[in-house]
Design a protein around this motif. Structure first.
Motif, PDB file in Angstrom:
ATOM      1  N   SER A   2       0.673  -1.201  -0.124  1.00 16.25           N
ATOM      2  CA  SER A   2      -0.120   0.023  -0.067  1.00 16.25           C
ATOM      3  C   SER A   2       0.813   1.188  -0.004  1.00 16.25           C
ATOM      4  CB  SER A   2      -0.852   0.147   1.222  1.00 16.25           C
ATOM      5  OG  SER A   2      -1.732  -1.118   1.202  1.00 16.25           O
ATOM      6  N   GLN A   3       0.463   2.148  -0.819  1.00 16.39           N
ATOM      7  CA  GLN A   3       0.953   3.510  -0.796  1.00 16.39           C
ATOM      8  C   GLN A   3       0.679   4.283   0.454  1.00 16.39           C
ATOM      9  OE1 GLN A   3      -0.102   6.079  -4.030  1.00 16.39           O
ATOM     10  NE2 GLN A   3       1.149   7.580  -3.515  1.00 16.39           N
ATOM     11  N   ILE A   4       1.540   4.885   1.054  1.00 18.95           N
ATOM     12  CA  ILE A   4       1.331   5.762   2.287  1.00 18.95           C
ATOM     13  C   ILE A   4       1.436   7.109   1.938  1.00 18.95           C
ATOM     14  CG2 ILE A   4       2.184   6.550   4.683  1.00 18.95           C
ATOM     15  CD1 ILE A   4       3.384   3.752   4.902  1.00 18.95           C
ATOM     16  N   ASN A   5       0.366   7.774   2.149  1.00 22.60           N
ATOM     17  CA  ASN A   5       0.036   9.318   2.004  1.00 22.60           C
ATOM     18  C   ASN A   5      -0.106  10.072   3.392  1.00 22.60           C
ATOM     19  OD1 ASN A   5      -0.418   8.938  -1.068  1.00 22.60           O
ATOM     20  ND2 ASN A   5      -1.908   7.639  -0.104  1.00 22.60           N
ATOM     21  N   SER A 107       2.096  14.085  19.933  1.00 20.83           N
ATOM     22  CA  SER A 107       3.000  13.947  18.608  1.00 20.83           C
ATOM     23  C   SER A 107       2.829  12.568  17.904  1.00 20.83           C
ATOM     24  CB  SER A 107       4.364  13.963  19.522  1.00 20.83           C
ATOM     25  OG  SER A 107       4.428  12.899  20.181  1.00 20.83           O
ATOM     26  N   GLY A 108       3.416  12.528  16.638  1.00 23.31           N
ATOM     27  CA  GLY A 108       3.366  11.512  15.942  1.00 23.31           C
ATOM     28  C   GLY A 108       2.285  11.503  15.064  1.00 23.31           C
ATOM     29  N   LYS A 109       2.042  10.128  14.337  1.00 25.08           N
ATOM     30  CA  LYS A 109       1.032  10.315  13.277  1.00 25.08           C
ATOM     31  C   LYS A 109       0.170   8.995  13.400  1.00 25.08           C
ATOM     32  CE  LYS A 109       3.885  12.454   9.915  1.00 25.08           C
ATOM     33  NZ  LYS A 109       4.720  12.428   8.642  1.00 25.08           N
ATOM     34  N   LEU A 110      -1.129   8.941  12.667  1.00 27.69           N
ATOM     35  CA  LEU A 110      -1.968   7.849  13.013  1.00 27.69           C
ATOM     36  C   LEU A 110      -2.163   7.281  11.565  1.00 27.69           C
ATOM     37  CD1 LEU A 110      -3.549   5.803  14.533  1.00 27.69           C
ATOM     38  CD2 LEU A 110      -5.763   7.504  14.047  1.00 27.69           C
ATOM     39  N   GLU A 111      -1.908   6.078  11.473  1.00 31.45           N
ATOM     40  CA  GLU A 111      -2.193   5.494   9.964  1.00 31.45           C
ATOM     41  C   GLU A 111      -3.684   5.335  10.048  1.00 31.45           C
ATOM     42  OE1 GLU A 111       0.147   2.169   8.891  1.00 31.45           O
ATOM     43  OE2 GLU A 111       2.067   3.579   8.636  1.00 31.45           O
ATOM     44  N   ILE A 112      -4.423   5.622   8.907  1.00 35.12           N
ATOM     45  CA  ILE A 112      -5.914   5.388   8.662  1.00 35.12           C
ATOM     46  C   ILE A 112      -5.966   4.890   7.044  1.00 35.12           C
ATOM     47  CG2 ILE A 112      -6.539   7.236  10.260  1.00 35.12           C
ATOM     48  CD1 ILE A 112      -7.107   9.121   8.119  1.00 35.12           C
ATOM     49  N   ARG A 113      -7.118   4.277   6.957  1.00 32.70           N
ATOM     50  CA  ARG A 113      -7.702   4.024   5.748  1.00 32.70           C
ATOM     51  C   ARG A 113      -9.097   4.660   5.637  1.00 32.70           C
ATOM     52  NH1 ARG A 113      -4.127  -0.043   7.325  1.00 32.70           N
ATOM     53  NH2 ARG A 113      -2.631  -0.957   5.857  1.00 32.70           N
ATOM     54  N   LEU A 114      -9.401   5.212   4.575  1.00 32.58           N
ATOM     55  CA  LEU A 114     -10.791   5.794   4.301  1.00 32.58           C
ATOM     56  C   LEU A 114     -11.529   4.706   3.813  1.00 32.58           C
ATOM     57  CD1 LEU A 114      -9.742   8.979   2.392  1.00 32.58           C
ATOM     58  CD2 LEU A 114     -10.046   8.771   4.465  1.00 32.58           C
ATOM     59  N   LEU A 115     -13.026   4.677   4.680  1.00 32.42           N
ATOM     60  CA  LEU A 115     -13.861   3.755   4.244  1.00 32.42           C
ATOM     61  C   LEU A 115     -14.192   3.706   2.752  1.00 32.42           C
ATOM     62  CD1 LEU A 115     -16.204   2.210   5.681  1.00 32.42           C
ATOM     63  CD2 LEU A 115     -17.831   4.323   5.445  1.00 32.42           C
ATOM     64  N   GLY A 116     -14.126   2.521   2.300  1.00 32.05           N
ATOM     65  CA  GLY A 116     -14.583   2.205   1.032  1.00 32.05           C
ATOM     66  C   GLY A 116     -13.104   2.311   0.268  1.00 32.05           C
ATOM     67  N   ASN A 117     -11.992   2.614   0.968  1.00 35.87           N
ATOM     68  CA  ASN A 117     -10.739   2.509   0.169  1.00 35.87           C
ATOM     69  C   ASN A 117      -9.792   2.108   1.169  1.00 35.87           C
ATOM     70  OD1 ASN A 117      -8.945   3.347  -1.948  1.00 35.87           O
ATOM     71  ND2 ASN A 117      -8.561   5.337  -1.078  1.00 35.87           N
ATOM     72  N   GLU A 123      -1.800   9.071   6.592  1.00 31.65           N
ATOM     73  CA  GLU A 123      -1.426   9.408   7.923  1.00 31.65           C
ATOM     74  C   GLU A 123      -1.954  10.798   8.351  1.00 31.65           C
ATOM     75  OE1 GLU A 123       2.856   9.258   7.166  1.00 31.65           O
ATOM     76  OE2 GLU A 123       3.041   7.323   8.098  1.00 31.65           O
ATOM     77  N   VAL A 124      -2.179  10.881   9.561  1.00 29.66           N
ATOM     78  CA  VAL A 124      -2.886  11.947  10.119  1.00 29.66           C
ATOM     79  C   VAL A 124      -2.101  12.612  11.431  1.00 29.66           C
ATOM     80  CG1 VAL A 124      -4.535  11.018  11.270  1.00 29.66           C
ATOM     81  CG2 VAL A 124      -4.841  13.296  10.890  1.00 29.66           C
ATOM     82  N   PHE A 125      -1.712  13.895  11.492  1.00 28.76           N
ATOM     83  CA  PHE A 125      -0.995  14.074  12.790  1.00 28.76           C
ATOM     84  C   PHE A 125      -1.935  13.862  13.900  1.00 28.76           C
ATOM     85  CE2 PHE A 125       1.433  16.804   9.711  1.00 28.76           C
ATOM     86  CZ  PHE A 125       2.690  16.186   9.930  1.00 28.76           C
ATOM     87  N   TRP A 126      -1.301  13.282  15.117  1.00 28.05           N
ATOM     88  CA  TRP A 126      -2.226  13.258  16.212  1.00 28.05           C
ATOM     89  C   TRP A 126      -2.767  14.385  16.679  1.00 28.05           C
ATOM     90  CZ3 TRP A 126      -4.592   9.311  18.696  1.00 28.05           C
ATOM     91  CH2 TRP A 126      -4.226   8.024  18.456  1.00 28.05           C
ATOM     92  N   ARG A 127      -1.621  15.360  16.645  1.00 26.82           N
ATOM     93  CA  ARG A 127      -1.889  16.811  17.100  1.00 26.82           C
ATOM     94  C   ARG A 127      -3.325  17.449  16.579  1.00 26.82           C
ATOM     95  NH1 ARG A 127       2.626  18.319  14.378  1.00 26.82           N
ATOM     96  NH2 ARG A 127       2.026  19.610  12.249  1.00 26.82           N
ATOM     97  N   ASP A 128      -3.438  17.023  15.344  1.00 24.17           N
ATOM     98  CA  ASP A 128      -4.903  17.485  14.595  1.00 24.17           C
ATOM     99  C   ASP A 128      -6.138  16.863  14.983  1.00 24.17           C
ATOM    100  OD1 ASP A 128      -3.625  19.548  13.286  1.00 24.17           O
ATOM    101  OD2 ASP A 128      -2.791  18.263  12.018  1.00 24.17           O
TER     102      ASP A 128
END
Length: 256
Positions: A2-5, A107-117, A123-128
């Motif tokens: 999988s490609q990581i964005n 701090s750091g990032k969380l890896e996610i996969r969008l629903l249906g994809n 990756e989304v910043f934890w601080r956000d």
């Protein structure tokens, strides 16, 4: 592989809205429909109160079960966007240990996969991240939404669905108690005292220390209210013997 964005949501980086714009329009339409449905379930959309026939009510209940069975399980995060607004993102199920909501990090990032994809990893910043809701919590929230909207038939059907499909789901016992209390209280207001008494007796028997929404009402106080209403009805109808037996039974079984 999988490609990581990266989904960067701070002012100095590309916003979530730009990433969404690259997704397939049909998928977006599906997400929007699901979001609208969830909003309807939790009572975020105000609808006029109408009197339904029995056939119409049965159709509503059948449609609810159909929707629940057809819903793809998903998790949800709320994130800060570029313009200080918040975005809700529906995701493929997150891989959290024990399926428990983690503490938010700074701090750091969380890896996610969008629903249906599910093939593309972002990756989304934890601080956000403002909030995380797992699917298990979303379902419990939906039942509570029905209860708050006094849609007890739907809440009951939802609870039956959870018992059949999600045995031992955390929070189910608590929301069941809340349903019993709220339905019993509603029946009391409608003068359906015996029905309310039966339900509130069951609540008090199974959850004797139950407190409704942090108080002051409890299973015991609402049971007392129902018992008092039934007793007054018996006395008003000159059913003295029945009233005496009723009082003795409640004192023996519930200490009322």
């Amino acid at each position: 592989m999988s490609q990581i964005n990266e989904i960067k949501l701070s002012r100095e980086s590309r916003g979530f809205s730009n990433m969404i714009g690259n997704l397939n329009s049909k998928r977006i339409q599906r997400w929007n429909s699901l979001s609208a449905l969830i909003a309807l379930w939790v009572g975020l959309i105000a609808l006029p109160v109408v009197s339904l026939s029995q056939d119409s009510q049965e159709q509503v209940e059948e449609n609810l079960i159909e929707r629940l069975e057809a819903t793809i399980p998903y998790d949800e995060i709320t994130v800060k966007a570029d313009d200080d607004t918040e975005e809700v993102i529906q995701l493929e199920l997150l891989d959290f240990a024990g399926r428990k909501t983690p503490e938010l990090k700074t701090s750091g990032k969380l890896e996610i996969r969008l629903l249906g994809n599910p093939d593309d990893v972002y990756e989304v910043f934890w601080r956000d991240i403002v909030k995380i809701r797992l699917y298990e919590d979303i379902m419990i929230d939906e039942v509570n939404g029905y209860i708050d909207s006094l849609k007890f038939d739907e809440a009951f059907d939802y609870l039956l669905f959870l018992r059949a499909e999600y045995t031992n789901l955390p929070g189910t016992e608590e929301v069941l108690a809340r349903y019993q209390f709220s339905q019993g209280a509603a029946w009391l207001k409608q003068g359906r005292d015996l029905e309310a008494l039966s339900l509130l007796e069951s609540l008090h028997e199974n959850y004797p220390e139950y407190v409704f929404d942090a108080g002051p009402d409890t299973a015991k106080t609402k049971l007392n209210e129902a018992a008092d209403a039934v007793l007054k009805s018996y006395l008003s109808d000159q059913k003295i013997v029945l009233a005496r037996r009723f009082s003795q039974r409640l004192i023996k079984t519930h200490g009322v």
